[in-house]
Design a protein around this motif. Structure first.
Motif, mmCIF file in Angstrom:
data_model
loop_
_atom_site.group_PDB
_atom_site.id
_atom_site.type_symbol
_atom_site.label_atom_id
_atom_site.label_comp_id
_atom_site.label_asym_id
_atom_site.label_seq_id
_atom_site.Cartn_x
_atom_site.Cartn_y
_atom_site.Cartn_z
ATOM 1 N N LEU A 341 45.608 38.912 35.122
ATOM 2 C CA LEU A 341 44.409 38.083 34.953
ATOM 3 C C LEU A 341 44.315 37.045 36.073
ATOM 4 C CD1 LEU A 341 44.575 37.502 31.113
ATOM 5 C CD2 LEU A 341 42.721 38.646 32.314
ATOM 6 N N ASN A 342 43.182 36.388 36.160
ATOM 7 C CA ASN A 342 42.976 35.285 37.105
ATOM 8 C C ASN A 342 43.059 35.679 38.565
ATOM 9 O OD1 ASN A 342 42.759 33.430 34.958
ATOM 10 N ND2 ASN A 342 44.982 33.423 34.799
ATOM 11 N N SER A 343 42.805 36.940 38.882
ATOM 12 C CA SER A 343 42.782 37.322 40.284
ATOM 13 C C SER A 343 41.646 38.297 40.545
ATOM 14 C CB SER A 343 44.114 37.958 40.685
ATOM 15 O OG SER A 343 43.973 38.570 41.953
ATOM 16 N N PRO A 344 40.532 37.791 41.041
ATOM 17 C CA PRO A 344 39.414 38.687 41.338
ATOM 18 C C PRO A 344 39.819 39.793 42.319
ATOM 19 C CG PRO A 344 38.704 36.410 41.489
ATOM 20 C CD PRO A 344 40.193 36.384 41.310
ATOM 21 N N LEU A 345 40.719 39.453 43.238
ATOM 22 C CA LEU A 345 41.127 40.449 44.221
ATOM 23 C C LEU A 345 41.871 41.598 43.540
ATOM 24 C CD1 LEU A 345 40.842 40.924 47.203
ATOM 25 C CD2 LEU A 345 43.113 39.939 47.544
ATOM 26 N N PHE A 346 42.750 41.259 42.591
ATOM 27 C CA PHE A 346 43.460 42.288 41.850
ATOM 28 C C PHE A 346 42.460 43.165 41.100
ATOM 29 C CE2 PHE A 346 45.391 43.938 37.999
ATOM 30 C CZ PHE A 346 46.576 44.482 38.460
ATOM 31 N N ALA A 347 41.499 42.524 40.478
ATOM 32 C CA ALA A 347 40.490 43.270 39.729
ATOM 33 C C ALA A 347 39.761 44.236 40.646
ATOM 34 C CB ALA A 347 39.509 42.297 39.082
ATOM 35 N N LEU A 348 39.289 43.730 41.780
ATOM 36 C CA LEU A 348 38.536 44.572 42.713
ATOM 37 C C LEU A 348 39.383 45.755 43.183
ATOM 38 C CD1 LEU A 348 36.776 41.858 44.899
ATOM 39 C CD2 LEU A 348 35.641 43.564 43.476
ATOM 40 N N LYS A 349 40.627 45.450 43.549
ATOM 41 C CA LYS A 349 41.506 46.501 44.080
ATOM 42 C C LYS A 349 41.755 47.579 43.047
ATOM 43 C CE LYS A 349 43.126 44.384 47.988
ATOM 44 N NZ LYS A 349 42.894 44.788 49.333
ATOM 45 N N ASN A 350 41.644 47.234 41.771
ATOM 46 C CA ASN A 350 41.889 48.212 40.726
ATOM 47 C C ASN A 350 40.603 48.781 40.143
ATOM 48 O OD1 ASN A 350 44.936 48.408 40.175
ATOM 49 N ND2 ASN A 350 44.539 46.238 40.517
ATOM 50 N N GLY A 351 39.527 48.584 40.865
ATOM 51 C CA GLY A 351 38.294 49.246 40.460
ATOM 52 C C GLY A 351 37.539 48.536 39.350
ATOM 53 N N ILE A 352 37.820 47.259 39.182
ATOM 54 C CA ILE A 352 37.046 46.526 38.174
ATOM 55 C C ILE A 352 36.038 45.641 38.898
ATOM 56 C CG2 ILE A 352 37.183 44.718 36.432
ATOM 57 C CD1 ILE A 352 39.792 46.082 35.584
ATOM 58 N N VAL A 353 34.788 45.851 38.594
ATOM 59 C CA VAL A 353 33.736 45.164 39.322
ATOM 60 C C VAL A 353 32.874 44.417 38.316
ATOM 61 C CG1 VAL A 353 31.687 45.489 40.731
ATOM 62 C CG2 VAL A 353 33.744 46.784 41.235
ATOM 63 N N TYR A 354 32.400 43.259 38.746
ATOM 64 C CA TYR A 354 31.706 42.380 37.821
ATOM 65 C C TYR A 354 30.362 41.959 38.411
ATOM 66 C CZ TYR A 354 30.780 37.746 35.803
ATOM 67 O OH TYR A 354 30.205 36.653 35.234
ATOM 68 N N VAL A 355 29.320 42.147 37.637
ATOM 69 C CA VAL A 355 27.999 41.669 38.056
ATOM 70 C C VAL A 355 27.666 40.467 37.172
ATOM 71 C CG1 VAL A 355 25.559 42.215 38.248
ATOM 72 C CG2 VAL A 355 27.261 43.957 38.796
ATOM 73 N N SER A 356 27.598 39.304 37.801
ATOM 74 C CA SER A 356 27.533 38.057 37.037
ATOM 75 C C SER A 356 26.187 37.853 36.357
ATOM 76 C CB SER A 356 27.816 36.885 37.966
ATOM 77 O OG SER A 356 27.544 35.674 37.303
ATOM 78 N N GLU A 357 26.227 37.123 35.243
ATOM 79 C CA GLU A 357 24.998 36.738 34.563
ATOM 80 C C GLU A 357 24.237 35.716 35.400
ATOM 81 O OE1 GLU A 357 27.990 36.008 33.643
ATOM 82 O OE2 GLU A 357 28.156 33.825 33.571
ATOM 83 N N ASP A 358 24.973 34.990 36.252
ATOM 84 C CA ASP A 358 24.342 33.968 37.086
ATOM 85 C C ASP A 358 24.021 34.593 38.436
ATOM 86 O OD1 ASP A 358 23.447 31.766 38.343
ATOM 87 O OD2 ASP A 358 25.267 30.570 38.097
ATOM 88 N N ARG A 359 22.889 35.281 38.458
ATOM 89 C CA ARG A 359 22.550 36.077 39.626
ATOM 90 C C ARG A 359 22.473 35.214 40.882
ATOM 91 N NH1 ARG A 359 18.495 38.886 37.133
ATOM 92 N NH2 ARG A 359 16.951 37.372 37.824
ATOM 93 N N ARG A 360 21.728 34.126 40.771
ATOM 94 C CA ARG A 360 21.507 33.302 41.962
ATOM 95 C C ARG A 360 22.712 32.420 42.265
ATOM 96 N NH1 ARG A 360 15.907 33.096 43.070
ATOM 97 N NH2 ARG A 360 16.013 31.014 43.952
ATOM 98 N N GLY A 361 23.446 32.043 41.256
ATOM 99 C CA GLY A 361 24.578 31.145 41.471
ATOM 100 C C GLY A 361 25.851 31.854 41.901
#
Lengths: 531, 353, 350
Positions: A341-361
């Motif tokens: 947890l707490n590592s966007p890079l780890f998530a990305l590298k493992n194929g987990i992608v996130y589209v935020s609710e805060d589109r503009r932010g």
């Protein structure tokens, strides 16, 4: 009892979207009106109109009329509302921590006494007269039964519940107060504190002050309100004395919607209930306003899982926590291995992608081109679209352009070209850019939050269709978080409802509106248990 | 939350004054300066500089941070004094006239400064600093190129040889030099106390204390804590902030008049520059921060900061054989104190989030 | 191929102050042509000044792009550069090679200084500009003491009498004076000489920085500056990105002061580093940058406009009034520009 307030045929548009449709509410003196509805149903907008908030007037005003004490009034600023005797306790505290309770209660309504200088230079140089200020603050606190709050205490050190009561005391202290709006006043309170607050509300009503009580805790509304108004999609869908309603009916009316059935294409491989791609146990996410407090669920490979719930209950926190945007703890297993947890890079590298609710932010670089928005993360995380040049690894304009053009075509992104800054695109097209960015990252699990918020109907369908396509054609597991139940129902295989930071229920999309409504209010279990 | 502060908390909260006290104390020991001389210097500087330092308090309370734009007030004071010199109005009447003229100019300048700072919410300090530099440019344009050409000036001995522009120093001797100081003095042995400037200082202290208890003062405090909440409560935030800046600028201009009549000469192109720096450093040395300041911070700060100022050159001389080192050192201290206070502010406001 | 649509767009995007300066400049040139001032000499001088100041302006780019605003702490890097130059002088390395050695040393020193400086700035997120300014002042005052006590012994560097401490200005005549300016320098006509080495060095520096911003670490800085949350969601560590930007800025500042010094012919110590910051900040802003966005074009355009303005205004205005009015003009223009940038409501806010 005489009529205090009438808001007649209120219409309001935000940027071409109609958010209030012919809403009419009436309120008698001393009456308590319970106002319920999902987020986005129009409650806040209606209250903002009543309170003359600048946001209303900077977006073109509203249609309809407000009659207060038998007279048509034009409330064009919060000051005007206050003069009329309309008070509001906001969801976030409007208290100055460095001032005492008294100073806060009397903020900008201080009692002063003249002196030599004030006679020359005007009223603002009059000295504060603390003693009467203190007495009046005391009186206001006593009126609502808060004998235990010291009026000379600094607000900074007060417990949350006391702050809430100080806010109410401040409104009470405005002697002209006729109408008090309480926006989710119990959200931060414990059950016993909430009980005290409800008593205060009744007390005020007996004193002849009318109250608009907004809460998602339906049983509270039923307990305290004299009459209830239910808003849905900007229109009144239910109204009447509270005796007319049961918890069930309110829940049903609140969420009920004609569901448009999307023709969902069949899967190549049927879902296997036992194939778990990600298992979340006891997830806590520290996301202000959307705290997750012990959420658990198993996500099946290849499914579209919906996550629903009311605002502030933590549904948005789940995806944010898994991806690492907010600090999270818990035990998560991903494809059989422990997930960091707490590592966007780890998530990305493992194929987990996130589209935020805060589109503009979060989701976009508003002043960057469409193409950079699509590829920047891919370059950064995976070194895609790069080439060697003079010993540097730099990004490759040509490859980027080619890919961007392909995505623009595939998703039908309406723009002047790949070089146009995304700021000037419409909400729907911006969302498509976000999806293109996500797809570019070759996700295995795609977390998408509020993908259709603030975009028009046509674009909504396109976005949802694209998600289904990603799921069916590319086998991407999708976790769709949305406040729109209809949207969840239309494409999800299962829908998890989050309440108070925990999983309240997992329901099939075919479950009834009553069930969804009760689950969202956190009362499904209770109702089931007690019949 | 713990209510009682432990000794450690108190020490940390007052780290700057305590460190400074130790530093000054050591410097005094090293410098071997006669204590009476030091005392008389400090007393004199109290009457000379405190008014300027006090001018900084209101903007801090109103949430604008350290108002580097007090140099605008200082410039107004100098401009006023130039004309008093030109018209040859001497003594007390010269001083009073200078105060009146500079206050009027300062109200205008403060209004502009306030408007400017309202456009730069969240970065008031850097903006007020740059505003000071910018104003300095305009000031130089006026007094180097316009005086004697566009603006008539009769006292030609104060002008540059070509007859345009003021010289580097304008002597107040025989005009308003010491006009306030000499009204009433008290001699205690070696020490001379100038009573009237001290009365001004005390007067401003009383006025500030009074002001902060009025409705306007309450509004300053409210706006300083949270502009959004203050606005929702119906306080005119922008106007309140402008008033704060105007008051600060006017006080600074009066302070500069007091300062200059004590010094006796105007360093035409430098006097105002240093004022901002040294006043702010003194306030911070006294234990104020970007968000909190009171009159005691100002007074304590003037004493500590100027004590070090007096002894630093001789201490530097004793330690390194070079008085220059002491001079650079006190300059370093002035900057470092501000840098430290700003860093603490940045660090705290980050931690608070 | 000129695309008129995008040209019009470009003109529309130019700030009003930039336009004013452009018109002012054109006016000055017309005035120069009308008086006896030699326009070719002016151009030649302008080019030298653009080259010698340009690298310092370039140092503003990384921090702006990282979202922490212009690097008001430029003196930090300048000190590192000066130390490089001083060491070369102390060891009496004569000739142009000394320049490159000085650059090498300054980069090493500034890497360390930049690291510490970046650590400090990270602690004070949101207050960077103020802290930078006063860290700059502090380090200059501190180094003033150091210039007096550091054990430099080359008699050309220290005070002739007394023999303790470094001089205010050290001539580079026997060292790397004009090391770049004279490299492949050529003359056209009587009044125009082109400092090829200097211009190539500035252009090369710009190109390198431009390339850097196309690499992943460079992109990370960009993303952090534009939208920190987007950066995080792209797997960027914003702290690290900002640190890189600050170090890069500090290193460029060190190189920049050496370029400046070799062209000027002197190393200036004590208070002098303070006077480099605001003109550099103003230059990039005049070039159209804001305190949150900047490009290489802004750097080049801004340097050209600002330096040409200063070069041209001195001889031209001195025909009308005293020459020192340009000094005042510089103060007003540079601080006015920064003030404008600080107080304008961001275009982005929609």
């Amino acid at each position: 009892m005489s009529r205090l307030l009438e808001m007649r045929n209120i219409n309001k548009f935000y940027y071409g979207n109609q958010v209030l449709k012919d809403v009419t509410i009436t309120l008698d003196e001393g009456e308590i009106l319970g106002l319920v509805g999902e987020n986005g149903a129009g409650k806040s907008t209606l209250m903002n109109i009543l309170f003359g908030m600048p946001v209303i007037h900077s977006t073109g005003g509203f249609g309809g009329e407000i009659v207060f004490k038998g007279e048509r009034v034009n409330i064009d600023s919060p000051m005007k509302a206050m003069e009329l005797g309309i008070g509001m306790v906001h969801q976030e505290f409007m208290l100055l921590p460095g001032f005492t309770v008294t100073e806060n209660i009397k903020l900008n309504r201080e009692i002063t006494k003249p002196n030599f200088l004030s006679m020359v230079f005007g009223k603002r140089l009059e000295l504060l007269d603390m003693e009467p200020m203190r007495e009046e603050a005391r009186k206001a606190l006593d009126t609502i039964g808060m004998h235990s709050i010291d009026e000379m205490h600094l607000v900074a050190g007060l417990p949350v519940a006391h702050k809430q009561f100080v806010e109410i005391a401040r409104e009470i202290d405005k002697r002209s107060l006729k109408l008090l709006v309480l926006d989710e006043p119990t959200a931060v309170l414990t059950e016993s504190e909430a009980e005290i607050l409800l008593n205060v509300v009744r007390l005020l009503s007996q004193k002849g002050i009318s109250i608009i009580f907004i809460s998602h805790r339906l049983h509270e509304v039923l307990e305290v309100a004299h009459k209830i108004v239910i808003l849905r999609d900007g229109a009144v869908v239910g109204e009447g004395p509270k005796e007319k309603f049961t918890l069930f009916e309110i829940a049903e009316k609140m969420v009920g919607r004609k569901v448009e059935n999307l023709e969902l294409p069949p899967r190549k491989v049927p879902l296997d209930e036992n194939k778990i791609i990600m298992s979340i146990k006891d997830l806590h996410v520290h996301m202000p306003g959307e705290e997750v407090k012990g959420f658990s669920i198993d996500i099946r490979e290849g499914e579209i899982l919906g996550i629903g719930g009311l605002a502030g209950q933590g549904k948005l926190g789940v995806a944010n926590g898994i991806f690492g945007m907010y600090p999270a703890t818990g035990k998560v297993t991903y494809m059989g291995k422990e997930y960091q947890l707490n590592s966007p890079l780890f998530a990305l590298k493992n194929g987990i992608v996130y589209v935020s609710e805060d589109r503009r932010g979060v989701g976009l670089l508003l002043d960057e081109s469409v193409e950079m928005n699509i590829v920047a993360t891919a370059i950064q995380a995976f070194g895609m679209f790069t080439k060697r040049f003079l010993g540097f690894t730099i990004y490759d304009r040509k490859a980027i352009r080619e890919h961007a053009l392909r995505m623009i075509k595939e998703l039908d992104i309406r723009c002047k070209g790949p070089a146009q800054p995304v700021r000037r695109l419409s909400g729907g097209n911006q969302q498509k850019v976000c999806l293109a960015r996500a797809f570019t990252l070759n996700p295995k699990v795609l977390f998408v939050s509020e993908p259709t918020r603030g975009i028009d109907v046509g674009a909504k369908k396109l976005v949802l269709d694209y998600l289904v396509k990603l799921n069916r054609e590319h086998g991407i597991t999708i976790v769709l978080t949305s406040s729109e139940l209809a949207e969840l129902k239309s494409i999800c295989d299962r829908i998890a409802i989050v309440c108070e930071g925990k999983l309240a229920a997992v329901l099939p999309p075919t479950a009834s509106d009553v069930e969804f409504g009760l689950a969202m209010a956190g009362e499904l279990e209770e109702v089931k248990a007690h019949g | 939350m713990q209510k009682r502060m432990s000794l450690k908390d108190i020490l940390i909260a007052n780290a700057v004054p305590i460190t400074f006290f130790i530093l000054t104390f050591l410097a005094v020991l090293v410098a071997k300066i006669p204590i009476l001389f030091l005392l008389s210097e400090i007393v004199r500087r109290l009457s000379r500089n405190t008014f300027l330092v006090l001018a900084l308090i209101i903007p801090v309370v109103a949430g604008l941070g350290l108002n580097f734009a007090i140099v605008l007030g200082a410039m107004a004071a100098q401009a006023a004094l130039f004309f008093v010199v030109d018209w040859g109005i001497t003594g007390l009447s010269g001083i009073l006239l200078a105060i009146v003229i500079s206050s009027v100019i300062s109200i205008f300048l403060g209004w502009i400064a306030g408007k400017t700072l309202n456009r730069a919410k969240g970065r008031e300090m850097i903006t007020s600093m740059i505003l000071g530099f910018f104003a300095n440019g305009v000031y130089q344009l006026i007094f180097l190129f316009f005086v004697g050409s566009l603006i008539p000036f009769k006292k030609t001995d104060f002008l540059l040889p070509q007859g345009v522009g003021l010289r580097n120093t304008v002597d107040l001797f025989g005009i308003v030099d010491g006009a306030l100081n000499d009204l009433l003095t008290l001699n205690i042995g070696f020490i001379t106390i100038y009573i009237v400037p001290l009365i001004f200082v005390v007067g401003l202290c009383v006025f500030l204390t009074f002001l902060l208890k009025t409705k306007l003062g309450q509004d300053f405090k409210a706006v300083g804590q949270d502009m959004h909440i203050a606005r929702t409560a119906g306080i005119d935030v922008d106007k309140t902030r402008i008033i704060a800046v105007i008051l600060s600028t006017v006080f600074a201009s009066i302070g500069q008049v007091i300062y200059l009549q004590d010094i006796g000469t105007i360093n035409t192109y430098n006097s105002h520059e240093q004022i901002g720096l040294f006043s702010i450093a003194a306030l911070l040395v006294g234990g104020a921060s970007v968000k909190k300041a009171n009159i005691w911070n100002a007074i304590l700060g003037v004493i500590l900061f100027h004590a070090l100022f007096v002894v630093a050159p001789s201490a530097g001389n004793r330690l390194f054989g070079q008085p220059q080192i002491g001079e650079f050192f006190r300059e370093f201290i002035a900057y470092a104190v501000i840098a430290f206070a700003l860093a603490m502010h940045g660090w705290r406001s980050r931690k608070g989030k | 191929m000129v695309n008129f649509g995008s040209l019009r767009e470009a003109i529309k995007r130019i700030d009003i102050p930039t336009l004013i300066i452009v018109f002012f400049l054109i006016g000055l040139f017309i005035l120069a042509a009308a008086t006896k001032v030699s326009v070719t000499t002016l151009l030649s001088d302008s080019i030298v000044r653009i080259g010698m100041n340009g690298v310092l302006v370039l140092a503003m780019l990384p921090t702006i792009r990282a979202g922490i605003g212009p690097n008001f702490g430029l003196p930090v890097g300048i000190i590192g550069g000066l130390l490089g130059g001083l060491i070369v002088m102390q060891y009496q390395v004569a000739g142009p090679i000394g320049f490159w050695i000085a650059v090498g040393i300054s980069i090493v020193i500034n890497f360390v200084l930049g690291w510490i400086y970046a650590w400090l700035l990270d602690k004070v997120r949101g207050q960077e500009m103020m802290v930078e300014t006063y860290v700059g002042y502090s380090i200059v005052a501190f180094m003033s003491i150091m210039w007096l006590v550091l054990p430099f012994t080359n008699p050309e560097m220290i005070w002739a009498i007394g023999g303790k401490g470094l001089r205010y200005t050290l001539t580079l005549q026997n060292y790397f004076d004009k090391a770049l300016n004279n490299f492949l320098r050529f003359q056209i006509g009587k009044n125009f000489s082109f400092p090829t080495g200097l211009v190539v060095f500035f252009a090369g520096s710009c190109y390198l920085v431009w390339l850097f911003f196309k690499t992943r670490p460079g992109l990370a800085i960009d993303l952090t500056g534009q939208n920190e949350l987007y950066a995080i969601s792209s797997g960027v560590n914003p702290k690290k990105a900002r640190r890189n930007a600050v170090i890069l800025s500090t290193v460029i500042a060190g190189v920049g002061i050496l370029v400046y010094a070799q062209s000027y012919g002197f190393l200036q110590l004590y208070q002098a580093p303070l006077f480099m910051t605001f003109p550099a900040v103003a230059s990039i802003l005049i070039g159209g940058a804001s305190i949150r966005r900047a490009t290489i074009t802004n750097v080049v355009l801004g340097t050209i406009l600002f330096q040409t303005l200063l070069t041209v205004s001195l001889p031209v205005l001195s025909q009308v009034t005293r020459g020192d009015i340009t000094e005042v003009l510089r103060l007003i223009v540079s601080n006015g520009m920064i003030l404008y940038a600080l107080t304008r409501t961001p275009k982005e806010a929609s």
